[in-house]
Scaffold this active site. Structure first.
Site, PDB file in Angstrom:
ATOM      1  N   ASP A   1     -59.877  10.680  60.338  1.00 35.45           N
ATOM      2  CA  ASP A   1     -61.314  10.559  60.104  1.00 35.45           C
ATOM      3  C   ASP A   1     -62.017  11.916  60.152  1.00 35.45           C
ATOM      4  O   ASP A   1     -61.590  12.813  60.872  1.00 35.45           O
ATOM      5  CB  ASP A   1     -61.910   9.618  61.167  1.00 35.45           C
ATOM      6  CG  ASP A   1     -63.288   9.115  60.776  1.00 35.45           C
ATOM      7  OD1 ASP A   1     -63.617   9.128  59.572  1.00 35.45           O
ATOM      8  OD2 ASP A   1     -64.039   8.702  61.688  1.00 35.45           O
TER       9      ASP A   1
ATOM     10  N   HIS B   1     -61.703  15.336  51.443  1.00 34.29           N
ATOM     11  CA  HIS B   1     -60.553  14.446  51.224  1.00 34.29           C
ATOM     12  C   HIS B   1     -59.360  15.239  50.693  1.00 34.29           C
ATOM     13  O   HIS B   1     -58.213  14.996  51.085  1.00 34.29           O
ATOM     14  CB  HIS B   1     -60.925  13.336  50.235  1.00 34.29           C
ATOM     15  CG  HIS B   1     -61.981  12.405  50.769  1.00 34.29           C
ATOM     16  ND1 HIS B   1     -61.959  11.906  52.043  1.00 34.29           N
ATOM     17  CD2 HIS B   1     -63.101  11.887  50.193  1.00 34.29           C
ATOM     18  CE1 HIS B   1     -63.006  11.125  52.237  1.00 34.29           C
ATOM     19  NE2 HIS B   1     -63.719  11.101  51.141  1.00 34.29           N
TER      20      HIS B   1
ATOM     21  N   LEU C   1     -37.869   9.578  60.016  1.00 33.28           N
ATOM     22  CA  LEU C   1     -39.215   9.063  60.305  1.00 33.28           C
ATOM     23  C   LEU C   1     -39.584   7.916  59.361  1.00 33.28           C
ATOM     24  O   LEU C   1     -39.339   8.005  58.149  1.00 33.28           O
ATOM     25  CB  LEU C   1     -40.226  10.203  60.122  1.00 33.28           C
ATOM     26  CG  LEU C   1     -41.705   9.823  60.213  1.00 33.28           C
ATOM     27  CD1 LEU C   1     -42.116   9.588  61.664  1.00 33.28           C
ATOM     28  CD2 LEU C   1     -42.578  10.909  59.592  1.00 33.28           C
TER      29      LEU C   1
HETATM   30  C1  IPE Z   1     -61.695   9.819  56.471  1.00 30.46           C
HETATM   31  O1  IPE Z   1     -62.786  10.647  56.395  1.00 30.46           O
HETATM   32  C2  IPE Z   1     -61.173   9.399  55.112  1.00 30.46           C
HETATM   33  C3  IPE Z   1     -61.355   7.989  54.824  1.00 30.46           C
HETATM   34  C4  IPE Z   1     -61.996   7.128  55.552  1.00 30.46           C
HETATM   35  C5  IPE Z   1     -60.754   7.497  53.601  1.00 30.46           C
HETATM   36  P1  IPE Z   1     -64.234  10.099  56.094  1.00 30.46           P
HETATM   37  O2  IPE Z   1     -64.453  10.074  54.621  1.00 30.46           O
HETATM   38  O3  IPE Z   1     -64.477   8.813  56.785  1.00 30.46           O
HETATM   39  O4  IPE Z   1     -65.131  11.221  56.723  1.00 30.46           O
HETATM   40  P2  IPE Z   1     -66.464  11.029  57.550  1.00 30.46           P
HETATM   41  O5  IPE Z   1     -66.152  10.103  58.676  1.00 30.46           O
HETATM   42  O6  IPE Z   1     -67.480  10.461  56.608  1.00 30.46           O
HETATM   43  O7  IPE Z   1     -66.809  12.397  58.009  1.00 30.46           O
HETATM   44  C1  IPE Z   2     -61.612   4.502  59.158  1.00 32.92           C
HETATM   45  O1  IPE Z   2     -62.564   5.472  58.950  1.00 32.92           O
HETATM   46  C2  IPE Z   2     -60.778   4.333  57.927  1.00 32.92           C
HETATM   47  C3  IPE Z   2     -59.865   5.421  57.619  1.00 32.92           C
HETATM   48  C4  IPE Z   2     -59.699   6.512  58.321  1.00 32.92           C
HETATM   49  C5  IPE Z   2     -59.093   5.248  56.430  1.00 32.92           C
HETATM   50  P1  IPE Z   2     -64.036   5.127  58.481  1.00 32.92           P
HETATM   51  O2  IPE Z   2     -64.744   6.427  58.357  1.00 32.92           O
HETATM   52  O3  IPE Z   2     -64.011   4.257  57.282  1.00 32.92           O
HETATM   53  O4  IPE Z   2     -64.594   4.283  59.695  1.00 32.92           O
HETATM   54  P2  IPE Z   2     -66.086   4.028  60.188  1.00 32.92           P
HETATM   55  O5  IPE Z   2     -66.862   3.512  59.009  1.00 32.92           O
HETATM   56  O6  IPE Z   2     -66.618   5.334  60.680  1.00 32.92           O
HETATM   57  O7  IPE Z   2     -65.943   3.035  61.292  1.00 32.92           O
HETATM   58 MG    MG Z   3     -65.218   8.296  58.584  1.00 33.51          MG
END
Ligand code: IPE
Ligand code: IPE
Ligand code: MG
Length: 255
Positions: A29, A46, A140
């Protein structure tokens, strides 16, 4: 101050941790915030996240982790802007096309969990191919949670059991914890010992709810694109200090 600086810069080390969790789940995340904090578009976060994923897989192999489950797209991530969803789909394709041969050469077994029906046919095919190519590998196991939601997974398992009960193949009184575990997509995979989430958020966001009953949680104050081996080792160090009691009592050293 960056999140990492606030936490104290971790030092890269080649040491092996004393205690290695068998199964580590990673909620990757913070890609968007990593990018936004640099005035970059979220998609750039990403893209950099894929590089962090490569570092994570390599580090997991080096450390001797047997199962690594990565949360890469949740059932709820469809609610993001279409352009971002497309980018995330594209990055999964890129990762599988670009990295599969290396993963295979490194003896990594790829397994994918999550709903496939609403994915594009080319992605579905890549997932099938990745699993087929690597199914006999013994290193793994990389579990890719893509279009995954734990509540949906549990609901599907319960639905299958209900169908078996209705057909007379299963008696209601035989439904137990093991039966449900065996109907989940993670059947045959040990429950995660450790779940790591980057970005400072402290929630599961529909990740491995059933399986995480006795997992240890480590929340790292870094964004996912900054993840590296030092971060993994820091999480494992924290894990090693935990007293896992599973409802019992701490084993006292003898007199
Ligand atoms: C994690 O990073 C990637 C996915 C959830 C696919 P985020 O895109 O959630 O990044 P933040 O949390 O908005 O910073
Ligand atoms: C969780 O992250 C999903 C992934 C990392 C793929 P999100 O960014 O979607 O989660 P929330 O919305 O902050 O809970
Ligand atoms: Mg996120």
């Amino acid at each position: 101050m960056s999140l990492r600086a606030a936490a104290g810069e971790a030092t890269v080390t080649e040491r092996s941790p004393a205690v290695v969790p068998v199964h580590v789940g990673v909620i990757m995340d913070g890609n968007g915030r990593w990018a936004t904090s640099r005035k970059l578009p979220r998609v750039e976060g990403h893209r950099r996240g894929v590089e962090a994923l490569r570092r994570c897989v390599r580090a997991a192999r080096e450390v001797g982790i047997r199962f690594l489950t990565i949360y890469s797209f949740s059932s709820e991530n469809w609610s993001r802007p279409l352009t971002e969803v497309r980018e995330l789909m594209g990055l999964l394709k890129l990762f599988l096309r670009h990295d599969l041969a290396d993963l295979h050469a490194d003896n990594v077994r790829v397994k994918v969990i999550g709903e496939r029906d609403n994915l594009a046919p080319d992605i579905r095919q890549l997932l099938v191919d990745a699993e087929a190519l690597t199914c006999n590998n013994t290193g793994l196991t990389l579990v890719v949670a893509f279009n995954y939601g734990s509540r949906q997974e549990i609901a599907a398992a319960v639905s299958r059991i209900a169908a078996d009960v209705a057909a007379g193949r299963v008696r209601p009184q035989d439904v137990d914890v093991d039966m449900i575990s065996q109907r989940l997509e993670t059947a045959g995979i040990p429950d995660p010992d450790l779940i790591v989430r980057t970005s400072g958020e402290q929630r599961l966001s529909n990740f491995l709810l059933w399986q995480a009953a006795y997992s240890e949680f480590v929340f790292l104050p870094i964004y996912w694109p900054d993840f590296d081996k030092a971060a993994l080792l820091a999480a494992i160090d924290e894990y090693a200090r935990r007293d896992r009691r599973f409802g019992g009592v701490t084993k006292c050293p003898g007199p």
